[in-house]
Scaffold this active site. Structure first.
Site, PDB file in Angstrom:
ATOM      1  N   HIS A  95      -4.119   1.646   2.601  1.00  0.00           N
ATOM      2  CA  HIS A  95      -5.395   2.045   3.039  1.00  0.00           C
ATOM      3  C   HIS A  95      -6.438   1.245   3.834  1.00  0.00           C
ATOM      4  O   HIS A  95      -6.131  -0.067   4.030  1.00  0.00           O
ATOM      5  CB  HIS A  95      -6.324   2.496   1.685  1.00  0.00           C
ATOM      6  CG  HIS A  95      -7.135   1.481   1.194  1.00  0.00           C
ATOM      7  ND1 HIS A  95      -8.489   1.562   0.838  1.00  0.00           N
ATOM      8  CD2 HIS A  95      -6.714   0.262   0.639  1.00  0.00           C
ATOM      9  CE1 HIS A  95      -8.628   0.300   0.494  1.00  0.00           C
ATOM     10  NE2 HIS A  95      -7.684  -0.519   0.259  1.00  0.00           N
ATOM     11  N   CYS A 136     -11.450  -4.162   2.791  1.00  0.00           N
ATOM     12  CA  CYS A 136     -10.795  -4.440   1.316  1.00  0.00           C
ATOM     13  C   CYS A 136      -9.815  -5.785   1.517  1.00  0.00           C
ATOM     14  O   CYS A 136      -9.412  -6.016   2.647  1.00  0.00           O
ATOM     15  CB  CYS A 136      -9.890  -3.121   1.114  1.00  0.00           C
ATOM     16  SG  CYS A 136      -9.163  -3.427  -0.572  1.00  0.00           S
ATOM     17  N   GLN A 146      -9.997   5.370  -7.729  1.00  0.00           N
ATOM     18  CA  GLN A 146     -11.007   6.443  -7.875  1.00  0.00           C
ATOM     19  C   GLN A 146     -10.598   7.906  -7.416  1.00  0.00           C
ATOM     20  O   GLN A 146      -9.667   7.937  -6.997  1.00  0.00           O
ATOM     21  CB  GLN A 146     -12.194   6.210  -6.903  1.00  0.00           C
ATOM     22  CG  GLN A 146     -12.922   4.838  -7.203  1.00  0.00           C
ATOM     23  CD  GLN A 146     -13.878   4.513  -6.071  1.00  0.00           C
ATOM     24  OE1 GLN A 146     -14.853   5.298  -5.760  1.00  0.00           O
ATOM     25  NE2 GLN A 146     -13.752   3.195  -5.637  1.00  0.00           N
ATOM     26  N   SER A 171     -16.561   3.202  -2.788  1.00  0.00           N
ATOM     27  CA  SER A 171     -16.401   2.006  -2.074  1.00  0.00           C
ATOM     28  C   SER A 171     -16.420   1.873  -0.491  1.00  0.00           C
ATOM     29  O   SER A 171     -16.681   1.177  -0.137  1.00  0.00           O
ATOM     30  CB  SER A 171     -14.847   1.659  -2.556  1.00  0.00           C
ATOM     31  OG  SER A 171     -14.645   1.350  -3.603  1.00  0.00           O
ATOM     32  N   HIS A 177     -12.169   5.797   3.588  1.00  0.00           N
ATOM     33  CA  HIS A 177     -10.881   5.312   3.909  1.00  0.00           C
ATOM     34  C   HIS A 177      -9.928   6.091   4.590  1.00  0.00           C
ATOM     35  O   HIS A 177     -10.200   7.354   4.894  1.00  0.00           O
ATOM     36  CB  HIS A 177      -9.820   5.200   2.460  1.00  0.00           C
ATOM     37  CG  HIS A 177     -10.921   4.845   0.993  1.00  0.00           C
ATOM     38  ND1 HIS A 177     -10.413   3.694   0.675  1.00  0.00           N
ATOM     39  CD2 HIS A 177     -11.949   5.311   0.751  1.00  0.00           C
ATOM     40  CE1 HIS A 177     -11.288   3.476  -0.449  1.00  0.00           C
ATOM     41  NE2 HIS A 177     -12.098   4.560  -0.450  1.00  0.00           N
TER      42      HIS A 177
END
Length: 160
Positions: free
Chosen positions: A56, A110, A128, A151, A154
């Site tokens: 991702h 990330c 998630q 978060s 993505h």
């Protein structure tokens, strides 16, 4: 969108996306993942029936659960700005101006950036829910549209 077919054809007996190559220096066989550009000496194994693998590229915004990253101590961009940035990265990948792994390595918020965005093999319930659902909806080699989680936002490439 899917990654062009030549990049996902696997050698017989290897998980999709993996090819066997020969080291020029040692003459030994090694394995190369065409999605993540990872190399390894050990023969790769496919995920089990309740497992998946994906890479991702994450763009965080000020409303993200932890609005900081390895690139930036405090992320102040809006959710809308993050989405526009991510759409630009996706367009570059689809137009083959850059590979997923190249962009994830330099642009993702990330820590998986150091692995070209590769999250490794994971099972159900480990990510998630919106992320997991997006991965399950993708075919191997397919690139997602933007996916929103706590978060950030993505784009996901399913690799196994």
């Amino acid at each position: 969108d899917s990654i062009p077919i030549p990049y996902i054809m696997a050698d017989a007996g290897l998980p999709l996306g993996w090819v066997q190559r020969e080291s020029r220096s040692s003459g030994r066989s090694y394995f190369f993942n065409t999605f993540t550009q990872a190399t390894q000496w050990e023969r790769p194994v496919a995920p089990g029936p309740d497992e998946m693998q994906a890479s991702h590229l994450l763009v965080k915004h000020r409303g993200s659960r932890r609005p900081s990253s390895w690139k930036q101590a405090e992320i102040t961009r809006s959710k809308e700005e993050a989405l526009e940035i991510l759409k630009g990265y996706r367009a570059k990948i689809v137009a083959e101006e850059a590979t997923f792994a190249e962009l994830a390595s330099t642009e993702s918020d990330c820590s998986s950036a150091k692995r070209g965005g590769d999250l490794g093999i994971f099972g159900r319930g480990m990510m998630q829910k919106p992320f997991e659902e997006a991965v399950l909806a993708l075919s191997v080699g397919q690139l997602s549209e933007p996916v929103f989680t706590d978060s950030g936002i993505h784009i996901i490439l399913r690799t196994a």
